[in-house]
Design a protein around this motif. Structure first.
Motif, PDB file in Angstrom:
ATOM      1  N   ILE A  95       0.886  -1.165   0.000  1.00 29.36           N
ATOM      2  CA  ILE A  95       0.000   0.000   0.000  1.00 29.36           C
ATOM      3  C   ILE A  95       0.923   1.213   0.000  1.00 29.36           C
ATOM      4  CG2 ILE A  95      -1.779   1.283   1.241  1.00 29.36           C
ATOM      5  CD1 ILE A  95      -2.471  -1.437   2.621  1.00 29.36           C
ATOM      6  N   GLN A  97       2.307   5.295  -0.233  1.00 29.86           N
ATOM      7  CA  GLN A  97       2.146   6.492   0.580  1.00 29.86           C
ATOM      8  C   GLN A  97       1.150   7.481  -0.017  1.00 29.86           C
ATOM      9  OE1 GLN A  97       5.841   8.515   1.288  1.00 29.86           O
ATOM     10  NE2 GLN A  97       4.906  10.249   2.298  1.00 29.86           N
ATOM     11  N   ASP A  98       1.264   7.712  -1.303  1.00 26.77           N
ATOM     12  CA  ASP A  98       0.490   8.781  -1.941  1.00 26.77           C
ATOM     13  C   ASP A  98      -0.744   8.215  -2.636  1.00 26.77           C
ATOM     14  OD1 ASP A  98      -0.492  10.928  -3.300  1.00 26.77           O
ATOM     15  OD2 ASP A  98       1.411  11.584  -4.135  1.00 26.77           O
ATOM     16  N   PRO A  99      -1.934   8.392  -2.060  1.00 27.85           N
ATOM     17  CA  PRO A  99      -3.134   7.837  -2.688  1.00 27.85           C
ATOM     18  C   PRO A  99      -3.528   8.562  -3.973  1.00 27.85           C
ATOM     19  CG  PRO A  99      -3.727   9.191  -0.804  1.00 27.85           C
ATOM     20  CD  PRO A  99      -2.225   9.126  -0.825  1.00 27.85           C
ATOM     21  N   ARG A 159      -9.440   7.345  -1.593  1.00 23.72           N
ATOM     22  CA  ARG A 159      -8.453   6.794  -2.540  1.00 23.72           C
ATOM     23  C   ARG A 159      -7.552   5.777  -1.843  1.00 23.72           C
ATOM     24  NH1 ARG A 159      -6.440  11.641  -6.594  1.00 23.72           N
ATOM     25  NH2 ARG A 159      -8.310  12.888  -6.433  1.00 23.72           N
ATOM     26  N   GLN A 160      -7.186   6.082  -0.595  1.00 23.95           N
ATOM     27  CA  GLN A 160      -6.341   5.120   0.120  1.00 23.95           C
ATOM     28  C   GLN A 160      -7.106   3.830   0.376  1.00 23.95           C
ATOM     29  OE1 GLN A 160      -3.446   4.202   0.112  1.00 23.95           O
ATOM     30  NE2 GLN A 160      -2.415   5.697   1.426  1.00 23.95           N
ATOM     31  N   ARG A 161      -8.399   3.918   0.595  1.00 27.34           N
ATOM     32  CA  ARG A 161      -9.225   2.712   0.757  1.00 27.34           C
ATOM     33  C   ARG A 161      -9.250   1.904  -0.536  1.00 27.34           C
ATOM     34  NH1 ARG A 161     -12.956   2.855   5.293  1.00 27.34           N
ATOM     35  NH2 ARG A 161     -12.553   4.733   6.527  1.00 27.34           N
ATOM     36  N   GLY A 163      -6.806   1.869  -2.689  1.00 25.23           N
ATOM     37  CA  GLY A 163      -5.483   1.248  -2.730  1.00 25.23           C
ATOM     38  C   GLY A 163      -5.413   0.004  -1.862  1.00 25.23           C
ATOM     39  N   PRO A 180       1.086   4.824   4.859  1.00 30.71           N
ATOM     40  CA  PRO A 180      -0.216   4.904   4.196  1.00 30.71           C
ATOM     41  C   PRO A 180      -1.116   6.027   4.692  1.00 30.71           C
ATOM     42  CG  PRO A 180      -0.235   3.160   5.838  1.00 30.71           C
ATOM     43  CD  PRO A 180       1.172   3.683   5.773  1.00 30.71           C
ATOM     44  N   LEU A 184      -2.728  11.990   4.498  1.00 30.32           N
ATOM     45  CA  LEU A 184      -4.145  12.163   4.815  1.00 30.32           C
ATOM     46  C   LEU A 184      -4.345  13.145   5.957  1.00 30.32           C
ATOM     47  CD1 LEU A 184      -5.205   8.392   4.761  1.00 30.32           C
ATOM     48  CD2 LEU A 184      -5.226  10.015   2.859  1.00 30.32           C
ATOM     49  N   GLN A 189      -6.842   9.734   9.281  1.00 29.69           N
ATOM     50  CA  GLN A 189      -5.774   8.780   9.586  1.00 29.69           C
ATOM     51  C   GLN A 189      -6.239   7.643  10.487  1.00 29.69           C
ATOM     52  OE1 GLN A 189      -2.435  10.954  11.156  1.00 29.69           O
ATOM     53  NE2 GLN A 189      -1.916  11.883   9.197  1.00 29.69           N
ATOM     54  N   VAL A 192      -8.324   4.990   8.673  1.00 31.12           N
ATOM     55  CA  VAL A 192      -7.554   4.071   7.830  1.00 31.12           C
ATOM     56  C   VAL A 192      -6.809   3.057   8.700  1.00 31.12           C
ATOM     57  CG1 VAL A 192      -5.656   3.891   6.175  1.00 31.12           C
ATOM     58  CG2 VAL A 192      -7.361   5.701   5.920  1.00 31.12           C
TER      59      VAL A 192
END
Length: 314
Positions: A95, A97-99, A159-161, A163, A180, A184, A189, A192
């Motif tokens: 996963i 760092q940058d979503p 977006r991180q979700r 990913g 990750p 955010l 944070q 996530v």
């Protein structure tokens, strides 16, 4: 820690980069640690210390300069056929760092998540493929309507979700989470991190959680490793590291953590760290030494004696 089976063994791992003769950047300089099945190992340190490079080398995004990374006893960097590489890539996921940068802006969410499913042939029909995508979206707190949208239509946390759903799509055993949450908002944070903890329990996942936020790392990790300029300087169970930090650099990092207490903040003393304070001699053997069960410190024999006294009376 859920089990005592070693899933990952990192042995004297080195990752050097040539940036023009005679310069050489020792991003990872001979580190050794294990990750046990079902646990989360946190890896912390300031920017540029080599923690992200460690994660990327472990998953073969970089070829190791020297040392070994063993996954279930098999050398990650050993020679592999296309079939073996494919199987390895399915079991270890990352996963990023940058979503914003890690998702293809031209692909719909369904295509992003299903890419791994297609590569590894994990669906027998288009219907089964989409059902897997919908299930993964729901697993990470999104819904099936999101499948037809593009990445730019989502917030950073969403977006991180996506990913995370992409990483889960191939049913991995081990996930490297490379900072990750650092891109955010603070309010997102915790969501996530709680999601990652929930998924770990449900799917028996093993994590390497890379971060520079020590308070968040304590919350999610079973054990924590502290890196400084390519070296692993301390490794201990999370509670023990926070209760009894031994290495001066670890103390420096912990002293920088702010608390929501005005009285404490007014009197908080920031501990500074300078590598020159160690005064190593040429014949000193500076290695990781075990000061207490599971608590290791990078030090000389002389320092080790001092640390043992300090630990005893803490």
């Amino acid at each position: 820690m859920v089990e005592t089976e070693k899933l990952i063994e990192v042995k004297d791992l080195k990752q050097y980069f040539n940036v023009g003769k005679p310069k050489e950047v020792r991003a990872v300089d001979g580190i050794t640690f294990d990750i046990y099945k079902g646990e989360t190992l946190g890896l912390v340190g300031e920017s540029g210390c080599g923690k992200s490079t460690t994660g990327r080398t472990m998953i073969r995004l970089y070829n190791a300069t020297d040392g070994e990374v063993l996954y279930k006893g098999e050398n990650v960097h050993g020679k592999k056929s296309k079939t073996q590489l494919k199987q390895f890539n399915r079991k270890m996921q990352m996963i990023f760092q940058d979503p914003y940068a890690s998702l293809n802006p031209r692909m719909k969410v369904s295509e992003i998540i299903a890419e791994g499913i297609d590569i590894h042939g994990l669906a027998n029909s288009q219907k089964e493929r989409m059902e897997k995508v919908y299930a993964l979206l729901e697993t990470v707190g999104l819904n099936r309507e999101h499948a037809t949208r593009f990445p730019h239509e989502f917030s950073g946390g969403q977006r991180q979700r996506i990913g995370i759903a992409r990483a889960l799509a191939v049913e991995p055993e081990f996930i490297i989470a490379d900072e990750p949450i650092s891109a955010l908002d603070v309010s997102i944070q915790a969501q996530v991190v709680n999601l990652l903890r929930k998924l770990q329990k449900e799917k028996q996942l093993t994590f390497l959680f890379i971060a520079h936020d020590l308070s968040m790392v304590k919350y999610i990790s079973d054990r924590i490793g502290v890196m400084y300029f390519g070296k692993l300087v301390e490794l201990a169970p999370a509670e023990d590291l926070y209760r009894n930090p031994m290495h001066p650099y670890t103390k420096s990092l912990l002293s920088a953590i702010p608390l929501p207490d005005p009285d404490y903040e007014r009197s908080r003393t920031r501990i500074s760290y300078d590598a020159d304070m160690h005064h190593y001699e040429e014949n000193d053997e500076v290695v990781m030494r075990e000061i207490a069960p599971g608590h290791f410190i990078y030090c000389s024999e002389e320092e080790f004696k001092q640390y043992k006294l300090e630990y005893k009376y803490n």
